[in-house]
Design a protein around this motif. Structure first.
Motif, short mmCIF file in Angstrom:
data_model
loop_
_atom_site.label_atom_id
_atom_site.label_comp_id
_atom_site.label_asym_id
_atom_site.label_seq_id
_atom_site.Cartn_x
_atom_site.Cartn_y
_atom_site.Cartn_z
N VAL A 1 36.58 55.70 35.02
CA VAL A 1 35.18 55.21 35.38
C VAL A 1 34.71 54.12 34.67
N LEU A 2 34.05 53.26 35.50
CA LEU A 2 33.53 51.88 35.00
C LEU A 2 32.12 51.87 34.95
N VAL A 3 31.60 51.98 33.68
CA VAL A 3 30.03 51.83 33.76
C VAL A 3 29.38 50.46 33.97
N GLY A 4 30.16 49.49 33.48
CA GLY A 4 29.69 47.78 33.22
C GLY A 4 29.89 47.13 34.50
N GLY A 5 30.73 47.53 35.28
CA GLY A 5 31.12 46.82 36.53
C GLY A 5 32.20 45.89 36.21
N VAL A 6 32.81 45.29 37.17
CA VAL A 6 34.02 44.56 37.20
C VAL A 6 33.96 43.19 37.87
N SER A 7 34.04 41.80 37.13
CA SER A 7 33.95 40.53 37.34
C SER A 7 34.93 40.04 38.49
N PRO A 8 34.86 39.16 39.27
CA PRO A 8 35.61 38.48 39.90
C PRO A 8 37.16 37.99 38.79
N ILE B 1 38.77 55.69 41.16
CA ILE B 1 38.11 54.56 40.50
C ILE B 1 36.72 54.95 40.70
N HIS B 2 35.91 54.94 39.84
CA HIS B 2 34.26 55.33 40.11
C HIS B 2 33.76 53.79 39.32
N CYS B 3 32.88 53.09 39.92
CA CYS B 3 32.47 52.15 39.34
C CYS B 3 31.04 52.15 39.60
N TYR B 4 30.38 52.18 38.46
CA TYR B 4 28.62 52.29 38.44
C TYR B 4 27.95 51.06 38.34
N GLY B 5 28.61 49.94 38.79
CA GLY B 5 27.98 48.68 38.55
C GLY B 5 28.76 47.89 39.83
N PRO B 6 28.54 46.39 39.80
CA PRO B 6 29.08 45.64 40.92
C PRO B 6 30.61 45.58 40.71
N LEU B 7 31.34 45.95 41.77
CA LEU B 7 32.77 45.84 41.75
C LEU B 7 33.57 44.74 42.51
N ARG B 8 33.97 43.92 41.63
CA ARG B 8 34.24 42.62 42.16
C ARG B 8 35.88 42.62 41.92
N GLY B 9 36.74 41.68 41.93
CA GLY B 9 37.88 41.61 41.58
C GLY B 9 38.89 42.48 42.33
N ARG B 10 39.98 43.01 41.78
CA ARG B 10 40.94 43.98 42.38
C ARG B 10 40.86 45.31 42.02
N ALA B 11 40.70 46.48 42.90
CA ALA B 11 40.77 47.66 42.51
C ALA B 11 41.91 48.55 43.15
N ILE B 12 42.72 49.32 42.13
CA ILE B 12 43.85 49.79 42.87
C ILE B 12 43.85 51.14 42.34
#
Length: 253
Positions: free
Chosen positions: A163-170, A180-191
């Motif tokens: 669980v990602l609260v702050g998001g994922v940068s490029p 995977i649960h992302c409560y912000g911008p999801l950039r980059g790679r998610a597997i």
């Protein structure tokens, strides 16, 4: 990635990648790999690969083994063996330095059936007792990341959901054996489903990744993200018997 693509990739218990081929001609596979990986020649980073021929629509009269090996190495894959190869091509594969592997080696073997144990004599009837309380199932493990992930950072939720609260940068990468649960911008790679769980999902409130993957089935976005899902709440999951990667916008309420 569409189930009709000439090549699909998945993981095995060997630690190698299996490439399921729906075509054996190197030119057709080269075109599919270029579209799938966006021309990134170092995507696989030297991983071993097993060529699975179970999905070929028909047995080809000949196989260009040198061309297949060269194509895989172009994307930094190291061919080590073959699986479900028609018998008439086994000698050519052996001469090309590829081992003939069986179902057990690639993690596709069915568990052996065990004979039912002999029934023991029934004990005398005992006085009725109050039923024991049913054990509560253990809650699934979950890793929480409160801070935003910056470019170059990687997080792996081993045996857990993420669980990602702050998001994922490029340029960042998030991996989970579960969802995977992302409560912000999801950039980059998610597997997600990194160990092969095809029930895993990726859910985000703002979709914009470079790559998404569920249980080894992945898609890249070098040509841009479709307008129907870009920046929107989106879910990624596998669907159907062929485990097609399905990316869909979530309804807004």
């Amino acid at each position: 990635m569409s189930a009709s693509a000439p090549v699909q990739f998945r993981n095995t218990t060997l630690g190698a990648t299996v490439a399921t081929l729906q075509a054996a001609e190197p030119p057709a596979l080269a075109d599919a790999l270029h579209k799938m990986l966006g021309g990134m020649p170092d995507f696989f980073n030297g991983e071993a690969v097993i060529l699975d021929f179970s999905a070929l629509p028909e047995v080809p009269p000949s196989i260009d083994w040198a061309g297949l090996n060269s194509l895989m190495r172009r994307y930094r894959l190291q061919p080590i063996g073959v699986f479900n190869l028609p018998p008439e091509h086994e000698e050519g594969a052996r001469r090309a330095g590829l081992a003939q592997l069986d179902a057990a080696a690639t993690g596709n073997a069915r568990p052996a059936e065990r004979p039912a144990p002999a029934r023991a004599p029934e004990p005398p009837a005992a006085a009725p007792q109050a039923p024991a309380a049913s054990p509560q199932p253990a809650a699934p493990a979950t890793m929480f990341i409160d801070r935003p992930l910056r470019s170059g950072q990687q997080v792996y939720a081993r045996g857990a959901d993420l669980v990602l609260v702050g998001g994922v940068s490029p340029g960042a990468e998030v991996i989970a054996d579960g969802s995977i649960h992302c409560y912000g911008p999801l950039r980059g790679r998610a597997i997600a489903g990194a160990q092969g769980d095809n029930r895993a999902r990726i859910i985000t409130s703002n979709f914009g990744p470079e790559l998404v993957s569920i249980a080894g089935v992945f898609r890249t976005f070098e040509r841009g993200i479709p307008e129907t899902i870009a920046g929107r709440a989106t879910q990624v999951r596998l669907s159907g018997a062929e485990n097609t990667l399905n990316i869909e916008a979530l309804p807004s309420f």
